[in-house]
Structures are given as structure tokens and as C-alpha cells.
Scaffold this motif. Structure first.
Motif, short mmCIF file in Angstrom:
data_model
loop_
_atom_site.label_atom_id
_atom_site.label_comp_id
_atom_site.label_asym_id
_atom_site.label_seq_id
_atom_site.Cartn_x
_atom_site.Cartn_y
_atom_site.Cartn_z
N ILE A 39 1.18 -1.47 -0.30
CA ILE A 39 0.21 0.12 0.41
C ILE A 39 0.68 0.96 -0.18
O ILE A 39 0.26 2.12 -0.53
CB ILE A 39 -1.40 -0.03 1.10
CG1 ILE A 39 -2.13 -0.65 1.25
CG2 ILE A 39 -1.66 1.61 1.57
CD1 ILE A 39 -2.59 -1.53 2.50
N ASN A 42 2.16 2.69 -2.98
CA ASN A 42 1.41 2.96 -4.47
C ASN A 42 0.77 4.36 -3.91
O ASN A 42 0.25 4.98 -4.32
CB ASN A 42 0.39 2.11 -4.59
CG ASN A 42 0.74 1.34 -5.31
OD1 ASN A 42 1.20 1.40 -6.53
ND2 ASN A 42 0.51 -0.13 -4.93
N ILE A 43 1.23 4.50 -2.80
CA ILE A 43 0.78 6.46 -1.97
C ILE A 43 1.85 7.76 -2.37
O ILE A 43 3.27 7.39 -1.60
CB ILE A 43 0.79 6.38 -0.45
CG1 ILE A 43 -0.75 5.30 0.03
CG2 ILE A 43 0.09 7.65 -0.52
CD1 ILE A 43 -1.14 5.09 1.13
N LYS A 49 1.69 9.92 5.06
CA LYS A 49 1.79 8.99 3.91
C LYS A 49 1.00 7.29 4.79
O LYS A 49 0.61 6.36 4.21
CB LYS A 49 2.75 8.82 3.73
CG LYS A 49 3.49 7.62 2.12
CD LYS A 49 4.64 7.71 1.99
CE LYS A 49 4.85 6.88 0.49
NZ LYS A 49 6.15 6.83 -0.90
N ALA A 53 -1.97 4.68 4.64
CA ALA A 53 -1.41 3.54 4.13
C ALA A 53 -2.12 2.71 5.99
O ALA A 53 -2.78 1.53 4.68
CB ALA A 53 -0.14 3.28 4.48
N ILE A 56 -5.78 2.73 5.38
CA ILE A 56 -6.54 1.74 3.94
C ILE A 56 -6.32 0.29 4.34
O ILE A 56 -7.01 -0.43 4.32
CB ILE A 56 -5.49 1.92 2.73
CG1 ILE A 56 -5.66 3.24 2.09
CG2 ILE A 56 -5.60 1.03 1.52
CD1 ILE A 56 -4.79 4.38 0.90
N ALA A 93 -5.92 -3.79 -2.19
CA ALA A 93 -5.48 -2.70 -1.99
C ALA A 93 -5.34 -2.16 -3.20
O ALA A 93 -5.87 -0.55 -2.93
CB ALA A 93 -4.41 -3.04 -1.43
N TYR A 94 -5.34 -2.10 -3.90
CA TYR A 94 -5.42 -1.15 -5.20
C TYR A 94 -6.26 -0.57 -4.96
O TYR A 94 -6.43 0.86 -4.95
CB TYR A 94 -4.62 -1.71 -6.49
CG TYR A 94 -4.74 -1.22 -7.49
CD1 TYR A 94 -3.49 -0.24 -7.92
CD2 TYR A 94 -5.95 -1.07 -8.47
CE1 TYR A 94 -3.99 -0.12 -9.09
CE2 TYR A 94 -5.78 -0.70 -9.78
CZ TYR A 94 -4.98 0.22 -9.94
OH TYR A 94 -4.73 1.01 -11.06
N LYS A 96 -9.01 0.22 -3.20
CA LYS A 96 -9.27 0.83 -1.22
C LYS A 96 -8.02 1.98 -2.05
O LYS A 96 -8.50 3.09 -1.55
CB LYS A 96 -8.63 0.03 -0.71
CG LYS A 96 -9.90 -1.31 -0.68
CD LYS A 96 -11.41 -0.56 -0.15
CE LYS A 96 -12.24 -1.52 0.09
NZ LYS A 96 -13.61 -1.36 0.38
N THR A 97 -7.02 1.56 -2.28
CA THR A 97 -6.21 2.81 -2.51
C THR A 97 -6.49 4.16 -2.87
O THR A 97 -6.75 5.02 -3.11
CB THR A 97 -4.93 2.65 -2.85
OG1 THR A 97 -3.94 1.70 -2.20
CG2 THR A 97 -4.12 3.70 -3.18
N TYR A 100 -9.49 5.64 -1.78
CA TYR A 100 -9.13 6.64 -0.39
C TYR A 100 -8.70 8.15 -0.76
O TYR A 100 -9.25 8.61 -0.29
CB TYR A 100 -8.95 5.64 0.83
CG TYR A 100 -8.40 6.45 1.35
CD1 TYR A 100 -8.61 6.42 2.48
CD2 TYR A 100 -7.05 7.36 1.76
CE1 TYR A 100 -9.21 7.36 3.67
CE2 TYR A 100 -6.93 8.26 2.76
CZ TYR A 100 -7.24 7.80 4.18
OH TYR A 100 -7.43 8.26 5.27
N LEU A 101 -7.77 7.45 -2.09
CA LEU A 101 -7.62 8.88 -2.37
C LEU A 101 -8.03 9.79 -3.34
O LEU A 101 -8.33 10.72 -3.05
CB LEU A 101 -6.06 8.71 -3.70
CG LEU A 101 -5.10 8.05 -2.70
CD1 LEU A 101 -3.52 7.32 -3.52
CD2 LEU A 101 -4.84 8.96 -1.68
#
Length: 214
Positions: A39, A42-43, A49, A53, A56, A93-94, A96-97, A100-101
Motif C-alpha cells: 500500500i 502506491n501512495i 503517507k 496506508a 487503507i 488494496a489497489y 481501496k487505495t 481512498y485517494l
């Protein structure tokens, strides 16, 4: 670890809550470090940060808790249940990230570079000649450098030391080393360059004074 067994146990939380929590804890502890690293890579935003993470990460495991039977091992795609479940978690996770972003997009667009305060060394203006090679002189100036470092706060001392360890004389800093330092010190490359610029100026000034005395 029998992942399918533990997922099945989680699916029976309404009738066997204690056993479900135990199985969930086992899965969480086994995969959380792996997933956290996936995670955080990818942020790309600098501020918050780690906070993002962790949030997420929790959302991914909440999904697993609520949908334990959504995954099953496919021998044609993966060598082992462990690798298959890691791929599954990474996919969740991808998305969800991204989710979230997007939800925090307006806030993140206004993100400012990290600085310690408005009057510190980070804000020293850079000059074009600040990145001339000093490596050939450093061996002669160790005492000078030590004296300069002694007047810096611990974080900035570490930044300077790591910089000179990674720097290759006469070359630009490698991109992987830039990313490493940004990650290590949780700050931007511009901020790191500012502190290095100030220290290099101090080295030059101290060296000139030493030469005049001699």
C-alpha cells in the motif's frame, strides 16, 4: 498456514465469534506487513503517507472480515495459497487505495512540501554552484564537518551523513537513492537539498577560515 480453513472460520462469526476472531488475528498478523508495504509504495503523496496506508490497510482487512469466502485458491494461477492470497489482498488494496485517494483528492491537491518551520535551514535558497563535488576535500575536512554537524538537530545530522554515504563524486544522485532518502526521512528531495546546500556552504566557509589562519 491453512488460509482457507481460517477464512471458513471467519465466515462462521455469527455462531462462533471467538474462533472467528482468532482466525482473523492469525491472517492479519501473517499478511499485514506485506500488505502495508504494498500500500505505502502506491501512495505518492508526502504528507500523511503512513496514516493513509494504515487506514487503507484496515479497510482491506475489514473487507476480508466481511467477505471471507470471496477468495478461493486457484492452482492454475498461483503456486501456493499464500501467493494466491497475497495477490488477492494486493488487488483489494489497489482499489481501496484509489478509492481512498479520490475521496481525499481536494485535500491532497493542496498538499504543501514538508518543512520544519518558517525560519529553518530547509528554506535556504539554492544556487547553481551548490552541487560541485566536495568529496575530494571531505577527508581533509572531517573535523570541520563534525563541528558543523554538532550544531544541527539529530534529524539533519542523519540526513547529511546519509547523503555523503550515497553520493558518488562528480555524478548526480541516483533516483533510487533520492527515493530512499525521501522515504527514510519522510520529507521531500527539495528539503534534503536545502539542508545539504547550507552544510556545503558552511564547509566552504570554514575551510577558507582555516586556510587564512595557516
Amino acid at each position: 498456514m491453512d488460509i482457507e480453513f481460517h477464512l471458513l472460520a471467519i465466515s462462521e462469526k455469527e455462531t462462533h465469534l471467538k474462533e472467528s476472531k482468532t482466525s482473523f488475528s492469525i491472517i492479519y498478523e501473517h499478511f499485514r506487513k506485506f500488505l502495508y508495504n504494498v500500500i505505502i509504495k502506491n501512495i505518492h503523496y508526502k504528507s500523511h503517507k503512513e496514516e493513509f496506508a494504515k487506514t487503507i490497510l484496515n479497510e482491506v482487512f475489514c473487507y476480508v472480515w466481511n467477505n471471507p469466502l470471496a477468495w478461493e485458491f486457484n492452482q492454475k494461477k498461483h503456486k501456493s495459497p499464500d501467493s494466491g492470497f497475497k495477490a488477492y489482498l494486493s488487488t483489494i488494496a489497489y482499489y481501496k487505495t484509489l478509492e481512498y485517494l479520490r475521496a481525499n483528492e481536494s485535500y491532497l491537491k493542496n498538499e504543501m512540501p514538508k518543512v520544519d518551520d518558517v525560519n529553518n535551514d530547509w528554506l535556504f535558497n539554492l544556487e547553481a554552484n551548490e552541487y560541485e563535488t566536495l568529496e575530494s576535500e571531505l577527508q581533509k575536512k572531517n573535523n570541520v564537518l563534525d563541528g558543523i554537524l554538532a550544531n544541527l538537530e539529530p534529524k539533519k545530522q542523519d540526513i547529511v551523513r546519509v547523503y555523503f554515504q550515497l553520493y558518488e563524486g562528480g555524478k548526480k544522485m541516483r533516483s533510487e537513492n533520492i527515493k530512499l532518502m525521501e522515504s527514510m526521512f519522510n520529507t521531500t528531495w527539495d528539503n534534503i537539498r536545502q539542508i545539504i546546500s547550507r552544510v556545503k556552504k558552511q564547509i566552504k566557509e570554514a575551510a577558507k577560515k582555516t586556510t587564512k589562519i595557516q
